[in-house]
Design a protein around this motif. Sequence first.
Motif, PDB file in Angstrom:
ATOM      1  N   ILE A  29       0.844  -1.194   0.000  1.00 28.83           N
ATOM      2  CA  ILE A  29       0.000   0.000   0.000  1.00 28.83           C
ATOM      3  C   ILE A  29       0.882   1.248   0.000  1.00 28.83           C
ATOM      4  CG2 ILE A  29      -1.684   1.323   1.348  1.00 28.83           C
ATOM      5  CD1 ILE A  29      -2.726  -1.344   2.422  1.00 28.83           C
ATOM      6  N   ARG A  30       0.582   2.193  -0.861  1.00 31.01           N
ATOM      7  CA  ARG A  30       1.314   3.461  -0.922  1.00 31.01           C
ATOM      8  C   ARG A  30       1.003   4.275   0.334  1.00 31.01           C
ATOM      9  NH1 ARG A  30      -0.391   8.364  -3.198  1.00 31.01           N
ATOM     10  NH2 ARG A  30       1.317   9.822  -3.689  1.00 31.01           N
ATOM     11  N   THR A  31       2.032   4.911   0.898  1.00 28.75           N
ATOM     12  CA  THR A  31       1.860   5.619   2.174  1.00 28.75           C
ATOM     13  C   THR A  31       2.088   7.118   2.015  1.00 28.75           C
ATOM     14  OG1 THR A  31       4.180   5.233   2.774  1.00 28.75           O
ATOM     15  CG2 THR A  31       2.549   3.620   3.526  1.00 28.75           C
ATOM     16  N   VAL A  32       1.282   7.883   2.754  1.00 32.12           N
ATOM     17  CA  VAL A  32       1.416   9.341   2.787  1.00 32.12           C
ATOM     18  C   VAL A  32       1.589   9.767   4.240  1.00 32.12           C
ATOM     19  CG1 VAL A  32       0.327  11.563   2.304  1.00 32.12           C
ATOM     20  CG2 VAL A  32      -0.016   9.636   0.734  1.00 32.12           C
ATOM     21  N   ALA A  33       2.651  10.518   4.525  1.00 30.30           N
ATOM     22  CA  ALA A  33       2.877  11.052   5.865  1.00 30.30           C
ATOM     23  C   ALA A  33       2.476  12.520   5.895  1.00 30.30           C
ATOM     24  CB  ALA A  33       4.349  10.908   6.259  1.00 30.30           C
ATOM     25  N   VAL A  34       2.111  12.990   7.077  1.00 35.42           N
ATOM     26  CA  VAL A  34       1.923  14.417   7.307  1.00 35.42           C
ATOM     27  C   VAL A  34       2.902  14.826   8.401  1.00 35.42           C
ATOM     28  CG1 VAL A  34      -0.471  14.545   6.542  1.00 35.42           C
ATOM     29  CG2 VAL A  34       0.016  13.947   8.917  1.00 35.42           C
ATOM     30  N   PHE A  35       3.278  16.101   8.395  1.00 31.35           N
ATOM     31  CA  PHE A  35       4.271  16.501   9.380  1.00 31.35           C
ATOM     32  C   PHE A  35       4.152  17.985   9.730  1.00 31.35           C
ATOM     33  CE2 PHE A  35       6.158  17.104   5.204  1.00 31.35           C
ATOM     34  CZ  PHE A  35       6.845  18.310   5.301  1.00 31.35           C
ATOM     35  N   ALA A  36       4.461  18.295  10.987  1.00 24.48           N
ATOM     36  CA  ALA A  36       4.583  19.662  11.459  1.00 24.48           C
ATOM     37  C   ALA A  36       5.972  20.171  11.102  1.00 24.48           C
ATOM     38  CB  ALA A  36       4.374  19.703  12.974  1.00 24.48           C
ATOM     39  N   PRO A  37       6.194  21.485  11.106  1.00 28.40           N
ATOM     40  CA  PRO A  37       7.527  22.001  10.779  1.00 28.40           C
ATOM     41  C   PRO A  37       8.645  21.381  11.611  1.00 28.40           C
ATOM     42  CG  PRO A  37       5.943  23.790  10.823  1.00 28.40           C
ATOM     43  CD  PRO A  37       5.208  22.575  11.300  1.00 28.40           C
ATOM     44  N   ASP A  38       8.384  21.105  12.880  1.00 31.34           N
ATOM     45  CA  ASP A  38       9.399  20.491  13.745  1.00 31.34           C
ATOM     46  C   ASP A  38       9.787  19.098  13.269  1.00 31.34           C
ATOM     47  OD1 ASP A  38       9.210  22.729  15.258  1.00 31.34           O
ATOM     48  OD2 ASP A  38       8.467  21.763  17.072  1.00 31.34           O
ATOM     49  N   ASP A  39       8.921  18.451  12.510  1.00 28.13           N
ATOM     50  CA  ASP A  39       9.133  17.060  12.100  1.00 28.13           C
ATOM     51  C   ASP A  39       9.534  16.916  10.637  1.00 28.13           C
ATOM     52  OD1 ASP A  39       8.601  15.888  14.548  1.00 28.13           O
ATOM     53  OD2 ASP A  39       6.453  15.719  14.174  1.00 28.13           O
ATOM     54  N   ALA A  40       9.985  18.008  10.026  1.00 28.04           N
ATOM     55  CA  ALA A  40      10.263  17.972   8.589  1.00 28.04           C
ATOM     56  C   ALA A  40      11.271  16.891   8.212  1.00 28.04           C
ATOM     57  CB  ALA A  40      10.756  19.344   8.112  1.00 28.04           C
ATOM     58  N   ASP A  41      12.218  16.595   9.098  1.00 31.82           N
ATOM     59  CA  ASP A  41      13.237  15.586   8.796  1.00 31.82           C
ATOM     60  C   ASP A  41      13.037  14.329   9.633  1.00 31.82           C
ATOM     61  OD1 ASP A  41      15.527  14.787   7.334  1.00 31.82           O
ATOM     62  OD2 ASP A  41      16.785  15.107   9.103  1.00 31.82           O
TER      63      ASP A  41
END
Length: 685
Positions: A29-41
């Motif tokens: 299954i293809r995955t999509v993540a979301v992130f806050a600026p603090d979690d960019a990396d």
Amino acid sequence: MTELFDTVLIANRGEIAVRIIRTLQRLGIRTVAVFAPDDADALHVRLADEAVALGDSGHTSAAETYLDIEAVVDACRRTGARAVHPGYGFLSENVGFARALEAAGIAFIGPPSESINLMGDKIRSKNHVLTHGVPVVPGIAEPGLSDTQLIAASESIGFPLLIKPSAGGGGKGMFAVQTAEGLPEALASARRTAASAFGDDTLFLERLVTNPRHIEVQVLADSHGNTVHLAERECSLQRRHQKVVEEAPAPLLEGLGAKGERIRAELGAAAVRAAESVGYRGAGTVEFLVSDDNPDEFFFMEMNTRLQVEHPVTEEVIRVRGRKLDLVEQQVRIAAGHALDFAQTEVGIEGHAIEARVYAEDPGAGFLPSSGFAFRVDLPDRDGVRVDSALGASGTISPSFDPMIAKVIARGADRAEALGLLDAALADSVILGVATNVEYLRFLLADDDVAAGRLDTNLIERRGAFTPRALTAGEQRFAAEALEHLGRAPVIRDAGVEPPPGPWQLGDGWRVGEHRRRTLHLEIDGDAVSVAPDGETGDRFSGTEHEARLSDGGTGPAVVVRAPGGGGWFASGGRAVPVRLLDRREKLHRDLALIEREVAGGDPDARAPMPGAVVSVSVATGDRVEAGQSLLAVEAMKMEHPLLAAISGTVTVHAAVGDQVKKDQVLASVEPGAAHGETTTGEGA
């Protein structure tokens, strides 16, 4: 055969997002993540097939990122995600989010919104399950009660009692209150925490069951009328109502023989009734308080309509026709319309599993959260041990979110073997750059009652404050000599960091003629010690230009690793502390500051114990304060910490509610002996 989803968005972060992504990718299954600026990396962002930013540099809080329903739904539309896995926390039990996904035609990998609506609110869920034959703890659970009404109701409930947020989870906002006098202040603090963490400050009260054991039952339910339970987990080792160590099966029931099997069946049946009463679908957990004095007596606490942090211990011991279950895979299949492919009679237990939660926190400083860059993360990878981690070889711990770094899970043929494997894994864990609770976890596992399975939810509190192990004289000498040795290699440069000093500033004791015996001044986690090198340690340790290893520092293998920007960290057996060499000027300044504090009777400055936000200020500049009086409160990583005056005098306040502050920033100063109403100026005024 119903197909699975082609693209799934994971509306979460940290170790649970990583864990979900790996199962989804295994399923193709293809995955999509979301992130806050603090979690960019962050690791979950790097692992996903696609990642979408939430918020911007000026909007980094949970409310502006991971809790923004519109932004998450929009990310689904932009990426073509047809389903969302919420993990736990954040929007996982948010009925508004589930309904928004339903309206957008996006599958929610979780229960129907009405199940969340009934079980996501603790007041409503208690009243509901009571009508379906599930016992509940005595108390008052009505929506919209004011502090005055709760205080009045407490007289009939009796003390001690427990304040709980209706919309809460994970122990956040829960307060044990021993006397009526302490109830008003506890209610005010609980409401602030609940409003900040959950956006809902509704509270209710329960009788505080003495000597309780926290037993929970994992359930799975599909949309075809099948509901099963997967035995139980024991989560009695808790600090401030937050689970620390969890295991399956429950030691309480394992020690009762045939009686334990009967209680296990009764708990499972009650959990299934609770799930079926709300038309549940997916993976969920029904939590019970079980009396240690009378295990036949158990009470429903709540149903978590999501995956639990501690789900890996169930995965490690439950077998269905000899195979392990992946609960995330089961969630995805159920959400896609599949029926469970096994019956209750096919569920069995094999072995024992124990999980320890590794947090970025400082046990020696009252478990204050720690944030910053973990420049080295080395977690065990061996037979019988599983690690679910938010970090790769390194990573940043944000002050904006929960401080959990990883979960270390050990599985053995029995509990004793699992305990041994877990302790050995923690001993070999090295996390440098931030404070962690690894050493504390080993201390807890070595407790006689824990080793014997004599657990209850108050055990950790009874043990009192934790004192980290002091480094031995040999370890101090090794740390000092290793730092000196590593300091001769090119420094690991950070932007803005000055280059190392020249040879005239080294202070290594070199002179023409006989070599003079030297003293090195070493700072260990903020405390200074003087070390006389014996000239032999350097011949015994090995390593590289960035680290030095000692095969036996007196308590086992030890390592000193250079930190970016200077200084280093010492690690041995789960103990990890920052270390650095002090020059003569720094040593003199420390000595003078110590004399000043001794004369004043304490530190006149109240400093932020961690990066965070000021959430309350209880005094004003010019006020007379007494030693021990509350001045301000700082919140970080969902934890509120009060700052108290160390001495009596007149206060000057340097911060306001809403200010973002750095660790060790002076937020208030007290001038000893100043007259009432006399203002002062101080650092930061």
